[in-house]
Design a protein around this motif. Structure first.
Motif, PDB file in Angstrom:
ATOM      1  N   ALA A 123       0.691  -0.953  -0.136  1.00  9.91           N
ATOM      2  CA  ALA A 123      -0.035   0.234  -0.474  1.00  9.91           C
ATOM      3  C   ALA A 123       0.960   1.361  -0.298  1.00  9.91           C
ATOM      4  CB  ALA A 123      -0.722  -0.189   0.976  1.00  9.91           C
ATOM      5  N   THR A 124       0.788   1.597  -1.210  1.00 10.70           N
ATOM      6  CA  THR A 124       2.006   2.893  -1.208  1.00 10.70           C
ATOM      7  C   THR A 124       1.325   4.719  -0.657  1.00 10.70           C
ATOM      8  OG1 THR A 124       2.986   2.074  -2.663  1.00 10.70           O
ATOM      9  CG2 THR A 124       2.928   4.142  -3.031  1.00 10.70           C
ATOM     10  N   PRO A 125       1.253   5.365  -0.350  1.00  2.08           N
ATOM     11  CA  PRO A 125       0.288   6.164   0.138  1.00  2.08           C
ATOM     12  C   PRO A 125       0.482   7.120  -0.942  1.00  2.08           C
ATOM     13  CG  PRO A 125       2.372   6.526   1.921  1.00  2.08           C
ATOM     14  CD  PRO A 125       2.312   4.902   0.641  1.00  2.08           C
ATOM     15  N   GLN A 126      -0.239   8.167  -0.749  1.00  7.02           N
ATOM     16  CA  GLN A 126       0.022   8.741  -2.585  1.00  7.02           C
ATOM     17  C   GLN A 126      -1.163  10.713  -1.627  1.00  7.02           C
ATOM     18  OE1 GLN A 126       0.546   8.536  -5.675  1.00  7.02           O
ATOM     19  NE2 GLN A 126       0.818   6.481  -4.017  1.00  7.02           N
ATOM     20  N   GLY A 127      -0.405  11.673  -3.062  1.00  5.32           N
ATOM     21  CA  GLY A 127      -1.096  12.694  -1.969  1.00  5.32           C
ATOM     22  C   GLY A 127      -0.358  13.500  -0.454  1.00  5.32           C
ATOM     23  N   VAL A 128      -1.677  13.981   0.340  1.00  4.70           N
ATOM     24  CA  VAL A 128      -1.243  14.691   1.128  1.00  4.70           C
ATOM     25  C   VAL A 128      -1.046  13.687   2.756  1.00  4.70           C
ATOM     26  CG1 VAL A 128      -4.056  14.120   2.300  1.00  4.70           C
ATOM     27  CG2 VAL A 128      -2.238  16.089   3.055  1.00  4.70           C
ATOM     28  N   GLN A 129      -1.338  12.667   1.234  1.00  5.16           N
ATOM     29  CA  GLN A 129      -0.898  10.873   3.096  1.00  5.16           C
ATOM     30  C   GLN A 129       0.414  10.864   2.238  1.00  5.16           C
ATOM     31  OE1 GLN A 129      -3.215   9.943   4.763  1.00  5.16           O
ATOM     32  NE2 GLN A 129      -1.733   7.967   5.795  1.00  5.16           N
ATOM     33  N   ALA A 130       0.974  10.786   1.259  1.00 10.78           N
ATOM     34  CA  ALA A 130       2.477  10.380   1.679  1.00 10.78           C
ATOM     35  C   ALA A 130       3.375  11.704   2.182  1.00 10.78           C
ATOM     36  CB  ALA A 130       2.672  10.745  -0.214  1.00 10.78           C
ATOM     37  N   THR A 131       3.082  12.879   2.141  1.00 13.25           N
ATOM     38  CA  THR A 131       3.297  13.707   2.841  1.00 13.25           C
ATOM     39  C   THR A 131       3.659  14.194   4.226  1.00 13.25           C
ATOM     40  OG1 THR A 131       1.570  16.044   2.288  1.00 13.25           O
ATOM     41  CG2 THR A 131       3.602  15.141   0.622  1.00 13.25           C
ATOM     42  N   GLY A 132       2.415  13.262   4.758  1.00 10.67           N
ATOM     43  CA  GLY A 132       2.338  13.503   6.122  1.00 10.67           C
ATOM     44  C   GLY A 132       2.536  12.616   6.762  1.00 10.67           C
ATOM     45  N   ASP A 133       3.196  11.400   6.074  1.00 11.07           N
ATOM     46  CA  ASP A 133       3.271  10.001   6.465  1.00 11.07           C
ATOM     47  C   ASP A 133       4.691   9.803   6.454  1.00 11.07           C
ATOM     48  OD1 ASP A 133       2.867   8.259   8.728  1.00 11.07           O
ATOM     49  OD2 ASP A 133       1.536   7.158   7.068  1.00 11.07           O
ATOM     50  N   THR A 134       6.127  10.160   7.114  1.00  8.88           N
ATOM     51  CA  THR A 134       7.128   9.467   6.242  1.00  8.88           C
ATOM     52  C   THR A 134       8.132   8.847   7.651  1.00  8.88           C
ATOM     53  OG1 THR A 134       7.663  11.626   6.924  1.00  8.88           O
ATOM     54  CG2 THR A 134       7.755  11.764   4.933  1.00  8.88           C
ATOM     55  N   LYS A 135       6.686   8.736   7.980  1.00  5.23           N
ATOM     56  CA  LYS A 135       6.969   7.733   9.528  1.00  5.23           C
ATOM     57  C   LYS A 135       7.111   6.735   8.656  1.00  5.23           C
ATOM     58  CE  LYS A 135       5.182   6.496  13.413  1.00  5.23           C
ATOM     59  NZ  LYS A 135       4.036   7.282  14.291  1.00  5.23           N
ATOM     60  N   CYS A 136       5.638   5.950   8.579  1.00  2.00           N
ATOM     61  CA  CYS A 136       5.816   4.898   7.996  1.00  2.00           C
ATOM     62  C   CYS A 136       6.209   4.832   6.238  1.00  2.00           C
ATOM     63  CB  CYS A 136       4.390   4.731   8.384  1.00  2.00           C
ATOM     64  SG  CYS A 136       4.434   4.467  10.002  1.00  2.00           S
ATOM     65  N   GLY A 137       5.588   5.219   5.069  1.00  2.00           N
ATOM     66  CA  GLY A 137       6.220   4.917   4.398  1.00  2.00           C
ATOM     67  C   GLY A 137       5.141   4.102   3.386  1.00  2.00           C
ATOM     68  N   LYS A 138       5.688   3.555   2.816  1.00  2.00           N
ATOM     69  CA  LYS A 138       5.337   1.991   2.132  1.00  2.00           C
ATOM     70  C   LYS A 138       4.512   1.067   3.166  1.00  2.00           C
ATOM     71  CE  LYS A 138       5.723   0.773  -1.877  1.00  2.00           C
ATOM     72  NZ  LYS A 138       7.125   0.717  -3.467  1.00  2.00           N
ATOM     73  N   LEU A 139       3.275   0.610   2.700  1.00  2.00           N
ATOM     74  CA  LEU A 139       3.691  -0.879   4.048  1.00  2.00           C
ATOM     75  C   LEU A 139       3.006  -1.577   2.995  1.00  2.00           C
ATOM     76  CD1 LEU A 139       0.156   1.359   5.869  1.00  2.00           C
ATOM     77  CD2 LEU A 139       2.556   0.896   6.639  1.00  2.00           C
ATOM     78  N   SER A 140       3.452  -2.969   3.985  1.00  2.00           N
ATOM     79  CA  SER A 140       3.499  -4.181   2.981  1.00  2.00           C
ATOM     80  C   SER A 140       2.966  -5.661   3.933  1.00  2.00           C
ATOM     81  CB  SER A 140       5.198  -4.623   2.119  1.00  2.00           C
ATOM     82  OG  SER A 140       5.603  -4.804   3.073  1.00  2.00           O
ATOM     83  N   LEU A 141       2.156  -6.381   3.324  1.00  2.00           N
ATOM     84  CA  LEU A 141       2.007  -7.227   3.901  1.00  2.00           C
ATOM     85  C   LEU A 141       2.142  -8.899   3.289  1.00  2.00           C
ATOM     86  CD1 LEU A 141       0.421  -9.000   7.091  1.00  2.00           C
ATOM     87  CD2 LEU A 141      -1.851  -8.153   4.895  1.00  2.00           C
ATOM     88  N   ASP A 142       2.831  -9.872   4.042  1.00  2.00           N
ATOM     89  CA  ASP A 142       2.617 -10.945   3.081  1.00  2.00           C
ATOM     90  C   ASP A 142       2.131 -12.376   3.147  1.00  2.00           C
ATOM     91  OD1 ASP A 142       4.252 -12.401   4.849  1.00  2.00           O
ATOM     92  OD2 ASP A 142       6.430 -11.882   4.239  1.00  2.00           O
TER      93      ASP A 142
END
Length: 137
Positions: free
Chosen positions: A102-121
């Protein structure tokens, strides 16, 4: 004079409240995206139960791809679709393994630098590629 004092007090309260509210919204959207990744994982497990593999061997119907992933309701624009894009990278898809992202886009990408792209396997291992991935899930 009283009006000016009232305006100053409201401005101070707004200056304090807005950053707190923004952080809350970023965290809320992230948790919703984590839930959506779990939904995708459930989809993948149902596919595996039916076909005994995560990828397509040519004889079975195609496994979930980006188009199929977009069809889940949690990824719609009324849910998390405006803030995250979901993907199942082909390189991660094998007979017995997958990695959903799950890749953050737009305002979420700029506001959530703490986590960035989430992954689950397929094992349930959770990941994030931000500055503080340990506190994301």
């Amino acid at each position: 004079m009283e009006l000016m004092i009232t305006v100053v007090i409201i401005a101070i309260l707004a200056a304090i409240a807005w950053p707190i509210y923004s952080k809350y919204m970023v965290k809320t959207r992230r948790v919703a995206a984590e839930g959506c990744l779990s939904e995708y994982a459930n989809y993948m497990e149902r596919y595996y139960t039916t076909h005994l593999r995560y990828n397509n061997d040519g004889a079975t119907p195609p496994v979930a791809n980006t188009k199929d992933l977009a069809n889940l309701s949690c990824a719609g624009n009324s849910q998390t679709g405006r803030f995250y894009t979901y993907d199942l990278p082909a390189a991660s898809l094998t007979v017995s393994a997958y990695v959903l992202t799950a890749t953050p886009q737009g305002v979420q990408a700029t506001g959530d630098t703490k986590c960035g792209k989430l992954s689950l396997d397929q094992t349930g291992a959770r990941g994030a590629d931000g500055t503080d991935p340990g506190s994301c899930w």
